[in-house]
Design a protein around this motif. Sequence first.
Motif, PDB file in Angstrom:
ATOM      1  N   GLU A 117      -0.737   4.920  13.326  1.00  8.71           N
ATOM      2  CA  GLU A 117      -0.252   3.582  12.999  1.00  8.71           C
ATOM      3  C   GLU A 117       0.956   3.225  13.852  1.00  8.71           C
ATOM      4  N   ARG A 118       0.786   3.275  15.135  1.00 12.98           N
ATOM      5  CA  ARG A 118       1.882   3.048  16.065  1.00 12.98           C
ATOM      6  C   ARG A 118       2.414   1.624  15.982  1.00 12.98           C
ATOM      7  N   ASN A 119       1.596   0.684  15.597  1.00 14.04           N
ATOM      8  CA  ASN A 119       2.001  -0.720  15.640  1.00 14.04           C
ATOM      9  C   ASN A 119       2.526  -1.254  14.312  1.00 14.04           C
ATOM     10  N   ASN A 120       2.814  -0.404  13.337  1.00 20.05           N
ATOM     11  CA  ASN A 120       3.289  -0.947  12.055  1.00 20.05           C
ATOM     12  C   ASN A 120       4.794  -1.135  12.018  1.00 20.05           C
ATOM     13  N   GLY A 121       5.528  -0.685  13.023  1.00 23.54           N
ATOM     14  CA  GLY A 121       6.944  -0.983  13.135  1.00 23.54           C
ATOM     15  C   GLY A 121       7.859  -0.107  12.300  1.00 23.54           C
ATOM     16  N   VAL A 122       7.391   0.992  11.766  1.00 20.31           N
ATOM     17  CA  VAL A 122       8.262   1.858  10.974  1.00 20.31           C
ATOM     18  C   VAL A 122       8.779   2.986  11.847  1.00 20.31           C
ATOM     19  N   ASP A 123       9.991   3.451  11.513  1.00 24.48           N
ATOM     20  CA  ASP A 123      10.609   4.518  12.289  1.00 24.48           C
ATOM     21  C   ASP A 123      10.855   5.781  11.473  1.00 24.48           C
ATOM     22  N   THR A 124      10.926   5.666  10.172  1.00 25.15           N
ATOM     23  CA  THR A 124      11.248   6.828   9.337  1.00 25.15           C
ATOM     24  C   THR A 124      10.171   7.014   8.270  1.00 25.15           C
ATOM     25  N   PRO A 125      10.084   8.218   7.704  1.00 23.86           N
ATOM     26  CA  PRO A 125       9.127   8.433   6.616  1.00 23.86           C
ATOM     27  C   PRO A 125       9.401   7.564   5.387  1.00 23.86           C
ATOM     28  N   VAL A 126      10.659   7.219   5.140  1.00 25.34           N
ATOM     29  CA  VAL A 126      10.989   6.374   3.989  1.00 25.34           C
ATOM     30  C   VAL A 126      10.376   4.985   4.176  1.00 25.34           C
ATOM     31  N   GLU A 127      10.486   4.460   5.382  1.00 24.77           N
ATOM     32  CA  GLU A 127       9.880   3.158   5.646  1.00 24.77           C
ATOM     33  C   GLU A 127       8.353   3.234   5.555  1.00 24.77           C
ATOM     34  N   ALA A 128       7.790   4.334   6.013  1.00 20.92           N
ATOM     35  CA  ALA A 128       6.338   4.493   5.970  1.00 20.92           C
ATOM     36  C   ALA A 128       5.836   4.600   4.539  1.00 20.92           C
ATOM     37  N   SER A 129       6.642   5.132   3.625  1.00 20.40           N
ATOM     38  CA  SER A 129       6.197   5.278   2.237  1.00 20.40           C
ATOM     39  C   SER A 129       5.988   3.924   1.562  1.00 20.40           C
ATOM     40  N   ARG A 130       6.590   2.866   2.078  1.00 22.51           N
ATOM     41  CA  ARG A 130       6.360   1.531   1.512  1.00 22.51           C
ATOM     42  C   ARG A 130       4.921   1.088   1.676  1.00 22.51           C
ATOM     43  N   TYR A 131       4.233   1.641   2.680  1.00 17.28           N
ATOM     44  CA  TYR A 131       2.860   1.244   2.943  1.00 17.28           C
ATOM     45  C   TYR A 131       1.846   2.090   2.189  1.00 17.28           C
ATOM     46  N   ASP A 132       2.323   3.011   1.369  1.00 24.02           N
ATOM     47  CA  ASP A 132       1.427   3.893   0.632  1.00 24.02           C
ATOM     48  C   ASP A 132       0.971   3.180  -0.633  1.00 24.02           C
ATOM     49  N   THR A 133      -0.285   2.854  -0.715  1.00 27.41           N
ATOM     50  CA  THR A 133      -0.853   2.158  -1.867  1.00 27.41           C
ATOM     51  C   THR A 133      -1.552   3.175  -2.757  1.00 27.41           C
ATOM     52  N   PRO A 134      -1.250   3.188  -4.053  1.00 27.27           N
ATOM     53  CA  PRO A 134      -1.925   4.141  -4.920  1.00 27.27           C
ATOM     54  C   PRO A 134      -3.421   3.823  -5.021  1.00 27.27           C
ATOM     55  N   GLN A 135      -4.223   4.860  -5.113  1.00 22.89           N
ATOM     56  CA  GLN A 135      -5.648   4.673  -5.225  1.00 22.89           C
ATOM     57  C   GLN A 135      -6.025   4.314  -6.658  1.00 22.89           C
ATOM     58  N   SER A 136      -6.974   3.387  -6.771  1.00 25.41           N
ATOM     59  CA  SER A 136      -7.483   3.059  -8.093  1.00 25.41           C
ATOM     60  C   SER A 136      -8.861   3.670  -8.231  1.00 25.41           C
ATOM     61  N   PRO A 137      -9.242   4.096  -9.430  1.00 25.05           N
ATOM     62  CA  PRO A 137     -10.542   4.721  -9.598  1.00 25.05           C
ATOM     63  C   PRO A 137     -11.662   3.719  -9.358  1.00 25.05           C
ATOM     64  N   ALA A 138     -12.795   4.204  -8.918  1.00 25.40           N
ATOM     65  CA  ALA A 138     -13.941   3.346  -8.685  1.00 25.40           C
ATOM     66  C   ALA A 138     -14.487   2.820 -10.009  1.00 25.40           C
ATOM     67  N   ARG A 139     -14.929   1.575 -10.002  1.00 26.60           N
ATOM     68  CA  ARG A 139     -15.461   0.967 -11.214  1.00 26.60           C
ATOM     69  C   ARG A 139     -16.905   1.458 -11.392  1.00 26.60           C
ATOM     70  N   GLN A 140     -17.216   1.973 -12.580  1.00 28.26           N
ATOM     71  CA  GLN A 140     -18.524   2.534 -12.839  1.00 28.26           C
ATOM     72  C   GLN A 140     -19.509   1.535 -13.414  1.00 28.26           C
ATOM     73  N   THR A 141     -19.014   0.565 -14.110  1.00 20.46           N
ATOM     74  CA  THR A 141     -19.891  -0.455 -14.706  1.00 20.46           C
ATOM     75  C   THR A 141     -19.526  -1.813 -14.127  1.00 20.46           C
ATOM     76  N   PRO A 142     -20.478  -2.691 -14.017  1.00 19.12           N
ATOM     77  CA  PRO A 142     -20.150  -4.015 -13.469  1.00 19.12           C
ATOM     78  C   PRO A 142     -19.228  -4.789 -14.425  1.00 19.12           C
ATOM     79  N   ALA A 143     -18.401  -5.596 -13.804  1.00 17.87           N
ATOM     80  CA  ALA A 143     -17.473  -6.411 -14.621  1.00 17.87           C
ATOM     81  C   ALA A 143     -18.277  -7.466 -15.379  1.00 17.87           C
ATOM     82  N   GLY A 144     -17.929  -7.653 -16.585  1.00 15.89           N
ATOM     83  CA  GLY A 144     -18.798  -8.569 -17.236  1.00 15.89           C
ATOM     84  C   GLY A 144     -18.347  -9.389 -18.288  1.00 15.89           C
TER      85      GLY A 144
END
Length: 81
Positions: free
Chosen positions: A54-81
């Motif tokens: 990710e050379r082009n994201n403009g971060v220089d430190t690991p702290v700045e990079a942690s802002r881009y860490d999105t938590p994973q959500s579990p996959a939906r097993q049943t259709p929304a309804g």
Amino acid sequence: MPADQPVTRLNATRARQGRWGQHIFWILVVSTVLAAIALFGAWSFRSGDLAAVERNNGVDTPVEASRYDTPQSPARQTPAG
């Protein structure tokens, strides 16, 4: 052409085919080597960009990079309804 020499006749397919020989072999070898050199040259020219994560994201430190860490959500097993 003298009249006493026989005329060699070739069918159309045979007449259109190229000749096989050592010169064709060397043309194929040299062109393959040149293509490999060009590919290696292009790869080595851009190898620094390929190695960067990710050379082009403009971060220089690991702290700045942690802002881009999105938590994973579990996959939906049943259709929304």
